[in-house]
Design a protein around this motif. Structure first.
Motif, PDB file in Angstrom:
ATOM      1  N   SER A 199      11.744  -2.299   8.936  1.00 51.99           N
ATOM      2  CA  SER A 199      12.346  -3.618   8.717  1.00 51.99           C
ATOM      3  C   SER A 199      12.065  -4.139   7.314  1.00 51.99           C
ATOM      4  O   SER A 199      12.841  -4.935   6.775  1.00 51.99           O
ATOM      5  CB  SER A 199      11.818  -4.620   9.750  1.00 51.99           C
ATOM      6  OG  SER A 199      10.407  -4.684   9.730  1.00 51.99           O
ATOM      7  N   LEU A 200      10.981  -3.681   6.688  1.00 53.49           N
ATOM      8  CA  LEU A 200      10.671  -4.106   5.327  1.00 53.49           C
ATOM      9  C   LEU A 200      11.582  -3.397   4.327  1.00 53.49           C
ATOM     10  O   LEU A 200      12.002  -3.994   3.323  1.00 53.49           O
ATOM     11  CB  LEU A 200       9.196  -3.834   5.017  1.00 53.49           C
ATOM     12  CG  LEU A 200       8.526  -4.681   3.932  1.00 53.49           C
ATOM     13  CD1 LEU A 200       8.867  -6.159   4.054  1.00 53.49           C
ATOM     14  CD2 LEU A 200       7.012  -4.486   3.985  1.00 53.49           C
ATOM     15  N   PHE A 201      11.913  -2.142   4.597  1.00 53.24           N
ATOM     16  CA  PHE A 201      12.891  -1.444   3.752  1.00 53.24           C
ATOM     17  C   PHE A 201      14.257  -2.128   3.836  1.00 53.24           C
ATOM     18  O   PHE A 201      14.942  -2.307   2.827  1.00 53.24           O
ATOM     19  CB  PHE A 201      13.026   0.026   4.193  1.00 53.24           C
ATOM     20  CG  PHE A 201      11.870   0.895   3.805  1.00 53.24           C
ATOM     21  CD1 PHE A 201      11.667   1.281   2.485  1.00 53.24           C
ATOM     22  CD2 PHE A 201      10.971   1.336   4.760  1.00 53.24           C
ATOM     23  CE1 PHE A 201      10.603   2.092   2.127  1.00 53.24           C
ATOM     24  CE2 PHE A 201       9.899   2.147   4.413  1.00 53.24           C
ATOM     25  CZ  PHE A 201       9.711   2.525   3.097  1.00 53.24           C
ATOM     26  N   ILE A 255       5.753  -5.546  -2.284  1.00 45.43           N
ATOM     27  CA  ILE A 255       4.550  -5.808  -1.494  1.00 45.43           C
ATOM     28  C   ILE A 255       3.445  -6.080  -2.502  1.00 45.43           C
ATOM     29  O   ILE A 255       3.349  -5.411  -3.534  1.00 45.43           O
ATOM     30  CB  ILE A 255       4.192  -4.601  -0.611  1.00 45.43           C
ATOM     31  CG1 ILE A 255       5.299  -4.329   0.400  1.00 45.43           C
ATOM     32  CG2 ILE A 255       2.874  -4.837   0.117  1.00 45.43           C
ATOM     33  CD1 ILE A 255       5.110  -3.030   1.172  1.00 45.43           C
ATOM     34  N   VAL A 256       2.603  -7.061  -2.223  1.00 48.04           N
ATOM     35  CA  VAL A 256       1.575  -7.436  -3.186  1.00 48.04           C
ATOM     36  C   VAL A 256       0.233  -7.632  -2.479  1.00 48.04           C
ATOM     37  O   VAL A 256       0.181  -7.987  -1.304  1.00 48.04           O
ATOM     38  CB  VAL A 256       1.969  -8.730  -3.939  1.00 48.04           C
ATOM     39  CG1 VAL A 256       2.062  -9.916  -2.988  1.00 48.04           C
ATOM     40  CG2 VAL A 256       1.009  -9.033  -5.094  1.00 48.04           C
ATOM     41  N   ILE A 309       4.656 -10.284   0.689  1.00 52.22           N
ATOM     42  CA  ILE A 309       5.769  -9.817  -0.140  1.00 52.22           C
ATOM     43  C   ILE A 309       6.152 -10.891  -1.147  1.00 52.22           C
ATOM     44  O   ILE A 309       5.883 -12.084  -0.942  1.00 52.22           O
ATOM     45  CB  ILE A 309       6.982  -9.420   0.728  1.00 52.22           C
ATOM     46  CG1 ILE A 309       7.394 -10.567   1.668  1.00 52.22           C
ATOM     47  CG2 ILE A 309       6.665  -8.161   1.520  1.00 52.22           C
ATOM     48  CD1 ILE A 309       8.597 -10.264   2.529  1.00 52.22           C
ATOM     49  N   THR A 310       6.790 -10.483  -2.224  1.00 53.92           N
ATOM     50  CA  THR A 310       7.087 -11.423  -3.296  1.00 53.92           C
ATOM     51  C   THR A 310       8.273 -10.941  -4.128  1.00 53.92           C
ATOM     52  O   THR A 310       8.597  -9.746  -4.143  1.00 53.92           O
ATOM     53  CB  THR A 310       5.842 -11.618  -4.204  1.00 53.92           C
ATOM     54  OG1 THR A 310       6.098 -12.640  -5.162  1.00 53.92           O
ATOM     55  CG2 THR A 310       5.473 -10.336  -4.926  1.00 53.92           C
ATOM     56  N   SER A 311       8.894 -11.870  -4.806  1.00 53.19           N
ATOM     57  CA  SER A 311       9.947 -11.561  -5.777  1.00 53.19           C
ATOM     58  C   SER A 311      10.176 -12.815  -6.605  1.00 53.19           C
ATOM     59  O   SER A 311       9.528 -13.838  -6.401  1.00 53.19           O
ATOM     60  CB  SER A 311      11.248 -11.124  -5.089  1.00 53.19           C
ATOM     61  OG  SER A 311      12.037 -12.250  -4.732  1.00 53.19           O
ATOM     62  N   ASN A 325      -6.435  -6.964  -6.204  1.00 57.55           N
ATOM     63  CA  ASN A 325      -5.491  -7.674  -5.336  1.00 57.55           C
ATOM     64  C   ASN A 325      -4.223  -8.088  -6.078  1.00 57.55           C
ATOM     65  O   ASN A 325      -3.378  -8.779  -5.502  1.00 57.55           O
ATOM     66  CB  ASN A 325      -6.158  -8.921  -4.755  1.00 57.55           C
ATOM     67  CG  ASN A 325      -7.325  -8.582  -3.852  1.00 57.55           C
ATOM     68  OD1 ASN A 325      -7.350  -7.531  -3.224  1.00 57.55           O
ATOM     69  ND2 ASN A 325      -8.298  -9.472  -3.789  1.00 57.55           N
ATOM     70  N   ALA A 326      -4.108  -7.690  -7.343  1.00 56.43           N
ATOM     71  CA  ALA A 326      -2.960  -8.098  -8.155  1.00 56.43           C
ATOM     72  C   ALA A 326      -2.043  -6.915  -8.449  1.00 56.43           C
ATOM     73  O   ALA A 326      -1.483  -6.793  -9.536  1.00 56.43           O
ATOM     74  CB  ALA A 326      -3.443  -8.743  -9.457  1.00 56.43           C
ATOM     75  N   LEU A 327      -1.899  -6.036  -7.466  1.00 56.28           N
ATOM     76  CA  LEU A 327      -1.036  -4.872  -7.589  1.00 56.28           C
ATOM     77  C   LEU A 327       0.244  -5.096  -6.795  1.00 56.28           C
ATOM     78  O   LEU A 327       0.212  -5.663  -5.702  1.00 56.28           O
ATOM     79  CB  LEU A 327      -1.747  -3.624  -7.066  1.00 56.28           C
ATOM     80  CG  LEU A 327      -3.013  -3.207  -7.815  1.00 56.28           C
ATOM     81  CD1 LEU A 327      -3.710  -2.076  -7.075  1.00 56.28           C
ATOM     82  CD2 LEU A 327      -2.682  -2.786  -9.237  1.00 56.28           C
TER      83      LEU A 327
END
Length: 449
Positions: A9-11, A25-26, A44-46, A123-125
């Motif tokens: 579902s994430l794809f 994903i972060v 998740i982020t954008s 944690n910033a990847l």
């Protein structure tokens, strides 16, 4: 790599985003995938604003179940899975305060600016779902490889002092060392924890207790007590439970104790499951105060129980947790020498049956932490054997277990408060004598009197 473990579902969600922006994903999921640790949830982020995301998801089976527009955060649910989405942003915090809540959030389309607002490099990847690649803008991969915790910026800990406790949590969870400048900043800004809500501090303290077991970091030589020691060493404990600092260097009778009060307390934590570590931390909390006042530590369990209540209330623990922990502190010295009369032991077991198993664990941990090379478990084992015998003998543990009840006493002419009082006396009589009489025996005894 994350590609092999993330939900389908994430794809599909990333494909919805694709015409407008990459979806990443972060944070912890990316870090854990590199470490080979379990991934339980996905942030998740954008660059897309919440309104745009809501538009994209209209008519799909992705539902917005929570929305926090100020921080650009949406909770997206699909197939009984939840993802927390946050728009790229920059955060600003109140000057010279360690407040956990940012004063202002500014949305941005720049991923580097988003990375710089995060706490530690590991944690910033970011993981580009469609492109199947990690985006590292702050050296997080190298720090993970070197097992180092490093603040993303030199103001990271001063902006949000709760990150100091998070630093300690990751220290025990991951078994990482702390980079020199980050450690200096933790010491420098620990005073700002006074501005953090007690609820947040309590939650992080519990997470520190649980940290070693989350990813089995004991393989990295980390003990549960290392988190408490680190909080003390960086000066943070002064703003969490300052009473702990009074224990440091407080001597104990070398005839029985290998350690001072502080190191004994740290040792006991390592013998306990996380849910009892707070009881272990506070079990001797009154010793230093009593010694400084009176030159001895007598009744430390009684005074300590009251102190524990105050501390737990201050830290916003629940009433139930406060009751359990303070009770365990109060009873932890019972029959420590094994010389208590059997009748008194039966009363103790019945009075504390709801706490008994936890008491036993605390009692044994206390003994091992006193002197692991000379610990005699016989007194504790006798209590366990006695409890089992009481069960086999159908001894009452509560008033409801008595052979006689309130209605029986009412029929004999007793009334009002005396019914409850008499049931209590019958209970005590049975426990002290160690034999359960029949109802007829009890009635005969009452009528004769």
């Amino acid at each position: 790599m994350l590609k092999s473990i993330i939900p389908e579902s994430l794809f599909r969600l990333a494909e919805i985003f694709k015409p407008f922006a990459p979806l990443y994903i972060v944070g912890g999921a990316v870090r854990n995938s590199l470490l080979g640790y379990p991934v339980s949830d996905y942030d998740i982020t954008s660059k897309l604003l919440p309104q745009k995301v809501e538009e994209l998801l209209l008519g799909t089976n992705y539902k917005i179940v929570a929305s926090y527009k100020r921080t650009g955060t949406l909770v997206i649910k699909v197939d009984n899975i939840k993802f927390e989405y946050t728009t790229f942003r920059q955060d600003s915090y109140p000057l010279k305060k360690g407040d956990h809540k940012p004063a202002k959030c500014i949305f941005t389309d720049n991923i580097k600016e988003d990375a710089l607002r995060r706490d530690f490099t590991c944690n910033a990847l970011y993981y580009d779902i469609i492109e199947n690649k990690i985006i590292d803008l702050v050296g997080g991969v190298q720090d993970i490889n070197n097992k180092v915790l490093r603040a993303v910026r030199d103001v990271t800990l001063s902006e949000d002092a709760l990150r100091i406790m998070r630093l300690v949590r990751f220290y025990v969870q991951l078994g990482f060392g702390i980079e020199t400048e980050t450690l200096k900043d933790a010491k420098k800004y620990s005073f700002m924890l006074k501005d953090i809500s007690k609820e947040r501090i309590k939650d992080e303290l519990i997470a520190i207790f649980e940290g070693v077991f989350k990813y089995n970091s004991k393989n990295n030589g980390v003990n549960p007590s290392d988190g408490i020691r680190m909080l003390v060493d960086i000066g943070a404990m002064e703003y969490i439970i300052p009473e702990i600092n009074l224990m440091i260097g407080m001597p104990q009778n070398p005839k029985y104790h290998l350690y001072d009060v502080y190191n004994h307390t740290l040792k006991i934590i390592d013998y306990l499951p996380p849910r009892l570590m707070m009881a272990g931390l506070l079990h001797d909390i009154a010793k230093a105060e009593l010694y400084n006042k009176y030159g001895n530590m007598y009744t430390h369990e009684i005074v300590g129980s009251d102190m524990a209540k105050d501390i737990l209330t201050r830290l916003k623990f629940s009433q139930n947790d406060t009751q359990i922990i303070s009770r365990l502190v109060k009873i932890h010295m019972f029959n420590v020498d094994g010389k208590t009369r059997m009748s008194k032991c039966r009363v103790f077991i019945a009075d504390n049956i709801d706490y008994f198993d936890d008491f036993i664990m605390l009692r044994r941990a206390d003994g091992m932490a006193t002197n692991p090379n000379n610990y005699d478990d016989s007194a504790t084992q006798k209590l366990i054997d006695l409890k089992n015998k009481m069960i086999n003998d159908n001894m009452p543990f509560t008033i409801k277990d008595l052979p006689i009840n309130g209605n029986d006493l009412l029929s004999l002419g007793y009334c009002g408060k005396e019914v409850g009082e008499l049931l209590g006396k019958i209970m005590l009589w049975i426990l002290q004598n160690g034999r359960v009489p029949t109802k007829e025996e009890i009635i005969n005894r009452l009528t004769k009197n």
